[in-house]
Design a protein around this motif. Structure first.
Motif, PDB file in Angstrom:
ATOM      1  N   ALA A 197       0.822  -1.211   0.000  1.00 51.80           N
ATOM      2  CA  ALA A 197       0.000   0.000   0.000  1.00 51.80           C
ATOM      3  C   ALA A 197       0.854   1.259   0.000  1.00 51.80           C
ATOM      4  CB  ALA A 197      -0.930  -0.010   1.215  1.00 51.80           C
ATOM      5  N   ALA A 198       1.983   1.213   0.717  1.00 56.61           N
ATOM      6  CA  ALA A 198       2.845   2.393   0.809  1.00 56.61           C
ATOM      7  C   ALA A 198       3.573   2.674  -0.500  1.00 56.61           C
ATOM      8  CB  ALA A 198       3.850   2.212   1.946  1.00 56.61           C
ATOM      9  N   VAL A 199       4.185   1.638  -1.106  1.00 57.42           N
ATOM     10  CA  VAL A 199       5.022   1.884  -2.288  1.00 57.42           C
ATOM     11  C   VAL A 199       4.198   1.995  -3.570  1.00 57.42           C
ATOM     12  CG1 VAL A 199       7.000   0.751  -1.215  1.00 57.42           C
ATOM     13  CG2 VAL A 199       5.516  -0.563  -2.730  1.00 57.42           C
ATOM     14  N   VAL A 200       3.065   1.285  -3.646  1.00 49.96           N
ATOM     15  CA  VAL A 200       2.252   1.339  -4.860  1.00 49.96           C
ATOM     16  C   VAL A 200       1.187   2.422  -4.759  1.00 49.96           C
ATOM     17  CG1 VAL A 200       0.689   0.061  -6.374  1.00 49.96           C
ATOM     18  CG2 VAL A 200       2.663  -1.096  -5.362  1.00 49.96           C
ATOM     19  N   GLY A 201       0.465   2.429  -3.654  1.00 47.42           N
ATOM     20  CA  GLY A 201      -0.623   3.399  -3.510  1.00 47.42           C
ATOM     21  C   GLY A 201      -0.167   4.804  -3.202  1.00 47.42           C
ATOM     22  N   LYS A 202       0.863   4.930  -2.370  1.00 47.62           N
ATOM     23  CA  LYS A 202       1.308   6.255  -1.931  1.00 47.62           C
ATOM     24  C   LYS A 202       2.645   6.674  -2.531  1.00 47.62           C
ATOM     25  CE  LYS A 202      -1.084   5.727   2.508  1.00 47.62           C
ATOM     26  NZ  LYS A 202      -0.926   5.710   3.986  1.00 47.62           N
ATOM     27  N   ARG A 203       3.262   5.796  -3.351  1.00 48.73           N
ATOM     28  CA  ARG A 203       4.538   6.087  -4.010  1.00 48.73           C
ATOM     29  C   ARG A 203       5.639   6.416  -2.998  1.00 48.73           C
ATOM     30  NH1 ARG A 203       1.697   4.166  -7.443  1.00 48.73           N
ATOM     31  NH2 ARG A 203       1.547   4.854  -9.620  1.00 48.73           N
ATOM     32  N   ARG A 204       5.667   5.670  -1.892  1.00 50.03           N
ATOM     33  CA  ARG A 204       6.692   5.853  -0.877  1.00 50.03           C
ATOM     34  C   ARG A 204       7.907   4.997  -1.193  1.00 50.03           C
ATOM     35  NH1 ARG A 204       3.815   7.230   3.907  1.00 50.03           N
ATOM     36  NH2 ARG A 204       2.455   8.989   3.355  1.00 50.03           N
ATOM     37  N   SER A 205       9.044   5.349  -0.604  1.00 44.77           N
ATOM     38  CA  SER A 205      10.236   4.517  -0.735  1.00 44.77           C
ATOM     39  C   SER A 205      10.015   3.193   0.013  1.00 44.77           C
ATOM     40  CB  SER A 205      11.455   5.236  -0.163  1.00 44.77           C
ATOM     41  OG  SER A 205      11.747   6.398  -0.908  1.00 44.77           O
ATOM     42  N   LEU A 206      10.677   2.158  -0.443  1.00 43.43           N
ATOM     43  CA  LEU A 206      10.559   0.841   0.173  1.00 43.43           C
ATOM     44  C   LEU A 206      11.614   0.696   1.261  1.00 43.43           C
ATOM     45  CD1 LEU A 206       9.478  -2.066   0.383  1.00 43.43           C
ATOM     46  CD2 LEU A 206      11.078  -2.689  -1.456  1.00 43.43           C
ATOM     47  N   LEU A 207      11.166   0.336   2.470  1.00 43.99           N
ATOM     48  CA  LEU A 207      12.063   0.105   3.591  1.00 43.99           C
ATOM     49  C   LEU A 207      12.144  -1.387   3.881  1.00 43.99           C
ATOM     50  CD1 LEU A 207      10.852   2.981   5.949  1.00 43.99           C
ATOM     51  CD2 LEU A 207      12.671   3.048   4.223  1.00 43.99           C
ATOM     52  N   ALA A 208      13.201  -1.800   4.545  1.00 47.20           N
ATOM     53  CA  ALA A 208      13.427  -3.221   4.812  1.00 47.20           C
ATOM     54  C   ALA A 208      12.327  -3.828   5.668  1.00 47.20           C
ATOM     55  CB  ALA A 208      14.782  -3.403   5.496  1.00 47.20           C
ATOM     56  N   ALA A 209      11.683  -3.030   6.517  1.00 47.77           N
ATOM     57  CA  ALA A 209      10.673  -3.547   7.437  1.00 47.77           C
ATOM     58  C   ALA A 209       9.500  -4.199   6.720  1.00 47.77           C
ATOM     59  CB  ALA A 209      10.172  -2.418   8.344  1.00 47.77           C
ATOM     60  N   GLY A 210       9.212  -3.758   5.490  1.00 48.20           N
ATOM     61  CA  GLY A 210       8.048  -4.283   4.778  1.00 48.20           C
ATOM     62  C   GLY A 210       8.339  -5.488   3.908  1.00 48.20           C
ATOM     63  N   ILE A 211       9.585  -5.940   3.855  1.00 45.29           N
ATOM     64  CA  ILE A 211       9.972  -7.056   2.979  1.00 45.29           C
ATOM     65  C   ILE A 211       9.890  -8.365   3.765  1.00 45.29           C
ATOM     66  CG2 ILE A 211      11.768  -7.996   1.491  1.00 45.29           C
ATOM     67  CD1 ILE A 211      12.932  -5.167   1.298  1.00 45.29           C
ATOM     68  N   THR A 212       9.181  -9.345   3.200  1.00 45.49           N
ATOM     69  CA  THR A 212       9.027 -10.625   3.887  1.00 45.49           C
ATOM     70  C   THR A 212       9.899 -11.722   3.283  1.00 45.49           C
ATOM     71  OG1 THR A 212       7.138 -11.192   2.467  1.00 45.49           O
ATOM     72  CG2 THR A 212       6.664 -10.076   4.558  1.00 45.49           C
ATOM     73  N   ARG A 213      10.302 -11.567   2.020  1.00 41.01           N
ATOM     74  CA  ARG A 213      11.107 -12.613   1.384  1.00 41.01           C
ATOM     75  C   ARG A 213      11.830 -12.035   0.175  1.00 41.01           C
ATOM     76  NH1 ARG A 213       9.671 -16.844  -2.406  1.00 41.01           N
ATOM     77  NH2 ARG A 213       7.531 -16.042  -2.397  1.00 41.01           N
ATOM     78  N   ILE A 214      13.020 -12.560  -0.123  1.00 36.93           N
ATOM     79  CA  ILE A 214      13.728 -12.170  -1.342  1.00 36.93           C
ATOM     80  C   ILE A 214      13.975 -13.408  -2.189  1.00 36.93           C
ATOM     81  CG2 ILE A 214      14.841 -10.224  -0.188  1.00 36.93           C
ATOM     82  CD1 ILE A 214      17.451 -11.806  -0.200  1.00 36.93           C
ATOM     83  N   GLU A 215      14.003 -13.221  -3.507  1.00 39.33           N
ATOM     84  CA  GLU A 215      14.296 -14.303  -4.433  1.00 39.33           C
ATOM     85  C   GLU A 215      15.354 -13.838  -5.420  1.00 39.33           C
ATOM     86  OE1 GLU A 215      10.754 -15.570  -6.379  1.00 39.33           O
ATOM     87  OE2 GLU A 215       9.836 -16.406  -4.571  1.00 39.33           O
ATOM     88  N   GLY A 216      16.264 -14.735  -5.786  1.00 42.88           N
ATOM     89  CA  GLY A 216      17.277 -14.421  -6.778  1.00 42.88           C
ATOM     90  C   GLY A 216      18.525 -13.822  -6.170  1.00 42.88           C
ATOM     91  N   ARG A 217      19.523 -13.693  -7.012  1.00 45.76           N
ATOM     92  CA  ARG A 217      20.791 -13.092  -6.605  1.00 45.76           C
ATOM     93  C   ARG A 217      20.964 -11.782  -7.374  1.00 45.76           C
ATOM     94  NH1 ARG A 217      26.765 -15.992  -7.118  1.00 45.76           N
ATOM     95  NH2 ARG A 217      27.970 -14.317  -6.105  1.00 45.76           N
ATOM     96  N   PHE A 218      21.107 -10.708  -6.656  1.00 50.36           N
ATOM     97  CA  PHE A 218      21.231  -9.400  -7.305  1.00 50.36           C
ATOM     98  C   PHE A 218      22.204  -8.533  -6.529  1.00 50.36           C
ATOM     99  CE2 PHE A 218      17.331  -9.597  -4.732  1.00 50.36           C
ATOM    100  CZ  PHE A 218      17.586  -8.635  -3.777  1.00 50.36           C
ATOM    101  N   TYR A 219      22.552  -7.414  -7.131  1.00 52.35           N
ATOM    102  CA  TYR A 219      23.522  -6.488  -6.544  1.00 52.35           C
ATOM    103  C   TYR A 219      22.925  -5.085  -6.522  1.00 52.35           C
ATOM    104  CZ  TYR A 219      26.647 -10.400  -7.447  1.00 52.35           C
ATOM    105  OH  TYR A 219      27.219 -11.648  -7.463  1.00 52.35           O
ATOM    106  N   GLY A 220      23.474  -4.230  -5.678  1.00 53.88           N
ATOM    107  CA  GLY A 220      23.021  -2.855  -5.632  1.00 53.88           C
ATOM    108  C   GLY A 220      23.101  -2.204  -7.007  1.00 53.88           C
ATOM    109  N   GLY A 221      22.011  -1.570  -7.445  1.00 52.84           N
ATOM    110  CA  GLY A 221      21.936  -0.984  -8.778  1.00 52.84           C
ATOM    111  C   GLY A 221      21.171  -1.840  -9.768  1.00 52.84           C
ATOM    112  N   ASP A 222      20.882  -3.108  -9.419  1.00 54.03           N
ATOM    113  CA  ASP A 222      20.077  -3.972 -10.279  1.00 54.03           C
ATOM    114  C   ASP A 222      18.596  -3.613 -10.148  1.00 54.03           C
ATOM    115  OD1 ASP A 222      22.283  -5.332 -11.169  1.00 54.03           O
ATOM    116  OD2 ASP A 222      21.946  -7.129  -9.952  1.00 54.03           O
ATOM    117  N   VAL A 223      17.825  -4.016 -11.139  1.00 52.30           N
ATOM    118  CA  VAL A 223      16.371  -3.840 -11.107  1.00 52.30           C
ATOM    119  C   VAL A 223      15.733  -5.141 -10.629  1.00 52.30           C
ATOM    120  CG1 VAL A 223      14.302  -3.346 -12.469  1.00 52.30           C
ATOM    121  CG2 VAL A 223      16.426  -2.120 -12.942  1.00 52.30           C
TER     122      VAL A 223
END
Length: 367
Positions: A288-314
Motif C-alpha cells: 500500500a505504501a510503495v504502490v498506492g502512496k509512491r513511498r520509498s521501500l524500507l526493509a521492514a516491509g519485505i518478507t522474502r527475497i528471491e534471486g541473486r542481485f547487486y546494488g543498482g540492479d532492477v
C-alpha cells in the motif's frame, strides 16, 4: 490539440516499417514499396520533422536468396537469413534515400543494448548524433546475434523503446493492416476503432499474432502502442499503403492518445527496458505504501527475497500472492538484504538505514 493533430505536427517522429510492407515470401525485398515509403518519409522531413526509421524485414529479405520456402522457425536458420537480409536491407535503404541526397546510418540493437543502462545511453547518443549530422537512422533488431533470451520479441516493441530513447513526439506503425479493429476484419463484421483514449477503449478487443513473414501481428502492435502511449508518445497505427497520409495529415488508421506528461528516461527504463534479477515480496502495508502512496521501500516491509542481485540492479516487487505490483532499482546486494528483512530502520546500523528502493527509482506495474 487532437491526437491526430499532435502526430501530424510532431517535430521528431519514429516510423516503424513492418516486414510485410517491404518483403514477400516469393521475391524478398520489394523495392517499389520501399521507395514509396522512403518518399513519404522524405516528404515529412522536408516539412521540418526529424524521422528515425525502425525497419523489420531482415529475415524476410534473406528467405528468397537462400532458397527457403517459408520463414524459418529455428534460431540458427533465422540468424542465417538475417545475416543475408540485413546486408540487402541496408543497401536498399541507402540506395533509396540517396535519391533524395540523404545518407543512411544503420543501427543494430539487441534487447541487451536497451536493458543495460550503459548500452542504453550509448545507443541514445549514437541516434542523437546521426540526427545532428542529418543522416537518417535505420534501426533494426540485430537478429544475427540476438538469442531467444535477448530478443525484443518483435520490432513493434523495439520501435516503442526507440521512440522514448530519442525523445520522439510521435510513433507511426506501418504494416499490412489499416488500423485496430474490435475483431478479425478478415472474418467480416469487425469495426475499426479510430481512437484509443485509454485502456477502457480496448475492452473486448481481440488481437491476433504474426503472419508468414513477421513475428508481430496485431497483439504486438497493440502492446507497443500501449507502451509508447504510457511513456507519453502518441501513436498512429496505419497501413503502409497509406504512408503518405499517415505521415502528413495522420487522418488514417487508429491513434492512441499519450498519457499526460512524459515519463522520465530512468523510470521508463526501469519499467519497460531493464532486465530484472530477482524479486522482493512485501506485506500488505508495504504494498500500500510503495504502490498506492509512491513511498520509498524500507526493509521492514519485505518478507522474502528471491534471486541473486547487486546494488543498482532492477528487481520485481511482488505482493503476498506473488503478483507483480512494481519494480525498482535496489540499493543493496541480495546477501546484505537477507539480514535486513522485516527490521525497522532504527534497528539497523547507520550505514544501512537508507531505503531499499528509493521512490524515485520505483515504478508501479503497468496493468
Amino acid at each position: 490539440m487532437s491526437v491526430r493533430e499532435s502526430i501530424a505536427s510532431a517535430r521528431r517522429i519514429v516510423v516503424k516499417i513492418g516486414s510485410s510492407a517491404i518483403t514477400t515470401l516469393e521475391g524478398g525485398l520489394e523495392l517499389d514499396r520501399l521507395n514509396a515509403l522512403v518518399d513519404a518519409c522524405e516528404a515529412r522531413m522536408r516539412a521540418g520533422s526529424d524521422v528515425v526509421v525502425v525497419s523489420s524485414g531482415a529475415v524476410g529479405a534473406g528467405i528468397s536468396p537462400l532458397g527457403l520456402k517459408k520463414r524459418p522457425q529455428d534460431l540458427a536458420t533465422k540468424q542465417a537469413a538475417a545475416s543475408v537480409g540485413q546486408l540487402a536491407m541496408a543497401q536498399a535503404w541507402s540506395t533509396s534515400f540517396a535519391r533524395h541526397n540523404r545518407v543512411v546510418g544503420q543501427v543494430l540493437l539487441t534487447a541487451d543494448d536497451i536493458a543495460r543502462r550503459a548500452q542504453h545511453r550509448n545507443a541514445q547518443r549514437t541516434l542523437d548524433r546521426l540526427r545532428s549530422l542529418r543522416a537518417v537512422a535505420v534501426v533494426n533488431e540485430n537478429d544475427t546475434v540476438a538469442t531467444t533470451e535477448l530478443r525484443f520479441g518483435d520490432n513493434d516493441r523495439l520501435a516503442a523503446l526507440v521512440a522514448h530513447l530519442v525523445g520522439a513526439d510521435a510513433l507511426v506503425l506501418l504494416s499490412d493492416v489499416d488500423g485496430l479493429y474490435d475483431g478479425d476484419p478478415r472474418k467480416g463484421g469487425a469495426t475499426i476503432i479510430r481512437e484509443v483514449a485509454g485502456p477502457d477503449d480496448l475492452d473486448g478487443v481481440v488481437a491476433g499474432t504474426g503472419g508468414a513473414l513477421g513475428t508481430g501481428g496485431m497483439a504486438s502492435k497493440l502492446s507497443a502502442a500501449r507502451l509508447a502511449a504510457d511513456s507519453g508518445v502518441p501513436v498512429l497505427l496505419a497501413a503502409a499503403a497509406d504512408a503518405d497520409s499517415a505521415l502528413s495529415t495522420a487522418a488514417v488508421g487508429t491513434v492512441f492518445a499519450a498519457r499526460p506528461g512524459r515519463m522520465s528516461a530512468r523510470k521508463f527504463w526501469v519499467r519497460h527496458a531493464a532486465d530484472t534479477n530477482g524479486s522482493l515480496q512485501l506485506d500488505d502495508g508495504a504494498v500500500a505504501a510503495v504502490v498506492g502512496k509512491r513511498r520509498s521501500l524500507l526493509a521492514a516491509g519485505i518478507t522474502r527475497i528471491e534471486g541473486r542481485f547487486y546494488g543498482g540492479d532492477v528487481v520485481d516487487i511482488i505482493d503476498k500472492d506473488g503478483a507483480k505490483v512494481a519494480r525498482g532499482v535496489v540499493a543493496f546486494d541480495s546477501s546484505e538484504l537477507s539480514a535486513m528483512l522485516g527490521r525497522s530502520s532504527t534497528d539497523l546500523p547507520a550505514e544501512l538505514r537508507r531505503p531499499v528502493i528509493h521512490a524515485d527509482d520505483l515504478v508501479a506495474h503497468l496493468r
